[in-house]
Motif scaffolding. Structure first.
Motif, PDB file in Angstrom:
ATOM      1  N   ASN A 133      15.788 -34.260  -3.851  1.00 31.33           N
ATOM      2  CA  ASN A 133      17.086 -33.611  -3.668  1.00 31.33           C
ATOM      3  C   ASN A 133      17.057 -32.246  -4.366  1.00 31.33           C
ATOM      4  O   ASN A 133      16.073 -31.883  -5.019  1.00 31.33           O
ATOM      5  N   ASP A 134      18.130 -31.483  -4.230  1.00 35.93           N
ATOM      6  CA  ASP A 134      18.169 -30.126  -4.770  1.00 35.93           C
ATOM      7  C   ASP A 134      18.000 -30.082  -6.280  1.00 35.93           C
ATOM      8  O   ASP A 134      17.345 -29.187  -6.810  1.00 35.93           O
ATOM      9  N   VAL A 135      18.576 -31.046  -6.982  1.00 33.82           N
ATOM     10  CA  VAL A 135      18.459 -31.094  -8.441  1.00 33.82           C
ATOM     11  C   VAL A 135      17.009 -31.359  -8.845  1.00 33.82           C
ATOM     12  O   VAL A 135      16.473 -30.720  -9.759  1.00 33.82           O
ATOM     13  N   GLU A 136      16.369 -32.297  -8.169  1.00 35.13           N
ATOM     14  CA  GLU A 136      14.971 -32.618  -8.461  1.00 35.13           C
ATOM     15  C   GLU A 136      14.061 -31.428  -8.149  1.00 35.13           C
ATOM     16  O   GLU A 136      13.160 -31.104  -8.931  1.00 35.13           O
ATOM     17  N   LYS A 137      14.300 -30.766  -7.015  1.00 32.99           N
ATOM     18  CA  LYS A 137      13.496 -29.586  -6.669  1.00 32.99           C
ATOM     19  C   LYS A 137      13.691 -28.483  -7.690  1.00 32.99           C
ATOM     20  O   LYS A 137      12.723 -27.810  -8.083  1.00 32.99           O
ATOM     21  N   GLU A 138      14.926 -28.267  -8.131  1.00 28.40           N
ATOM     22  CA  GLU A 138      15.188 -27.221  -9.124  1.00 28.40           C
ATOM     23  C   GLU A 138      14.438 -27.506 -10.413  1.00 28.40           C
ATOM     24  O   GLU A 138      13.894 -26.580 -11.039  1.00 28.40           O
ATOM     25  N   ALA A 139      14.365 -28.752 -10.822  1.00 22.23           N
ATOM     26  CA  ALA A 139      13.616 -29.112 -12.025  1.00 22.23           C
ATOM     27  C   ALA A 139      12.132 -28.774 -11.858  1.00 22.23           C
ATOM     28  O   ALA A 139      11.493 -28.266 -12.788  1.00 22.23           O
ATOM     29  N   VAL A 140      11.590 -29.037 -10.682  1.00 27.54           N
ATOM     30  CA  VAL A 140      10.186 -28.712 -10.410  1.00 27.54           C
ATOM     31  C   VAL A 140       9.998 -27.196 -10.426  1.00 27.54           C
ATOM     32  O   VAL A 140       9.069 -26.683 -11.052  1.00 27.54           O
ATOM     33  N   TRP A 141      10.885 -26.466  -9.743  1.00 31.78           N
ATOM     34  CA  TRP A 141      10.793 -24.995  -9.728  1.00 31.78           C
ATOM     35  C   TRP A 141      10.804 -24.450 -11.156  1.00 31.78           C
ATOM     36  O   TRP A 141       9.985 -23.584 -11.500  1.00 31.78           O
ATOM     37  N   GLN A 142      11.727 -24.933 -11.987  1.00 33.65           N
ATOM     38  CA  GLN A 142      11.841 -24.446 -13.363  1.00 33.65           C
ATOM     39  C   GLN A 142      10.560 -24.732 -14.153  1.00 33.65           C
ATOM     40  O   GLN A 142      10.070 -23.864 -14.886  1.00 33.65           O
ATOM     41  N   ARG A 143      10.029 -25.939 -14.002  1.00 39.41           N
ATOM     42  CA  ARG A 143       8.792 -26.294 -14.711  1.00 39.41           C
ATOM     43  C   ARG A 143       7.628 -25.417 -14.257  1.00 39.41           C
ATOM     44  O   ARG A 143       6.860 -24.904 -15.076  1.00 39.41           O
ATOM     45  N   LEU A 144       7.512 -25.214 -12.940  1.00 37.33           N
ATOM     46  CA  LEU A 144       6.414 -24.401 -12.414  1.00 37.33           C
ATOM     47  C   LEU A 144       6.522 -22.954 -12.864  1.00 37.33           C
ATOM     48  O   LEU A 144       5.523 -22.333 -13.251  1.00 37.33           O
ATOM     49  N   GLU A 145       7.718 -22.390 -12.804  1.00 39.98           N
ATOM     50  CA  GLU A 145       7.898 -21.002 -13.220  1.00 39.98           C
ATOM     51  C   GLU A 145       7.565 -20.835 -14.705  1.00 39.98           C
ATOM     52  O   GLU A 145       6.918 -19.861 -15.090  1.00 39.98           O
ATOM     53  N   ALA A 146       7.956 -21.787 -15.538  1.00 37.08           N
ATOM     54  CA  ALA A 146       7.629 -21.748 -16.965  1.00 37.08           C
ATOM     55  C   ALA A 146       6.124 -21.907 -17.175  1.00 37.08           C
ATOM     56  O   ALA A 146       5.530 -21.228 -18.026  1.00 37.08           O
ATOM     57  N   HIS A 147       5.501 -22.780 -16.410  1.00 38.45           N
ATOM     58  CA  HIS A 147       4.055 -23.013 -16.495  1.00 38.45           C
ATOM     59  C   HIS A 147       3.281 -21.724 -16.239  1.00 38.45           C
ATOM     60  O   HIS A 147       2.409 -21.343 -17.013  1.00 38.45           O
ATOM     61  N   TRP A 148       3.598 -21.039 -15.159  1.00 38.25           N
ATOM     62  CA  TRP A 148       2.878 -19.812 -14.817  1.00 38.25           C
ATOM     63  C   TRP A 148       3.203 -18.694 -15.801  1.00 38.25           C
ATOM     64  O   TRP A 148       2.315 -17.941 -16.208  1.00 38.25           O
ATOM     65  N   ALA A 149       4.462 -18.585 -16.214  1.00 41.05           N
ATOM     66  CA  ALA A 149       4.864 -17.551 -17.180  1.00 41.05           C
ATOM     67  C   ALA A 149       4.144 -17.742 -18.517  1.00 41.05           C
ATOM     68  O   ALA A 149       3.728 -16.766 -19.152  1.00 41.05           O
ATOM     69  N   ALA A 150       3.976 -18.994 -18.947  1.00 39.64           N
ATOM     70  CA  ALA A 150       3.286 -19.281 -20.206  1.00 39.64           C
ATOM     71  C   ALA A 150       1.833 -18.824 -20.165  1.00 39.64           C
ATOM     72  O   ALA A 150       1.244 -18.530 -21.202  1.00 39.64           O
ATOM     73  N   GLN A 151       1.287 -18.742 -18.971  1.00 34.38           N
ATOM     74  CA  GLN A 151      -0.088 -18.269 -18.806  1.00 34.38           C
ATOM     75  C   GLN A 151      -0.145 -16.759 -18.603  1.00 34.38           C
ATOM     76  O   GLN A 151      -1.215 -16.186 -18.413  1.00 34.38           O
TER      77      GLN A 151
END
Length: 64
Positions: free
Chosen positions: A38-56
């Motif tokens: 659902n949209d909430v679950e997808k948003e959580a994934v988007w946030q995690r991925l964006e943080a993952h790449w930014a941390a690198q």
């Protein structure tokens, strides 16, 4: 920033047995179930991925 429908960048390594995709950073579960999340679950994934790449210090692959 406008996001695409999916983080997929057509470099999927989960099909080769990786637990985390080397292309987008999603887990096997997230890749396999993306259309069912659902949209909430997808948003959580988007946030995690964006943080993952930014941390690198890298842009997310779908932002290139």
């Amino acid at each position: 920033m406008i996001r695409p429908d999916s983080p997929c960048v057509a470099l999927c390594s989960t099909a080769l047995g990786d637990e985390v995709c080397m292309g987008c950073g999603r887990t096997f579960f997230e890749v396999a179930n993306w259309v069912c999340l659902n949209d909430v679950e997808k948003e959580a994934v988007w946030q995690r991925l964006e943080a993952h790449w930014a941390a690198q210090g890298l842009p997310a692959p779908w932002q290139k």
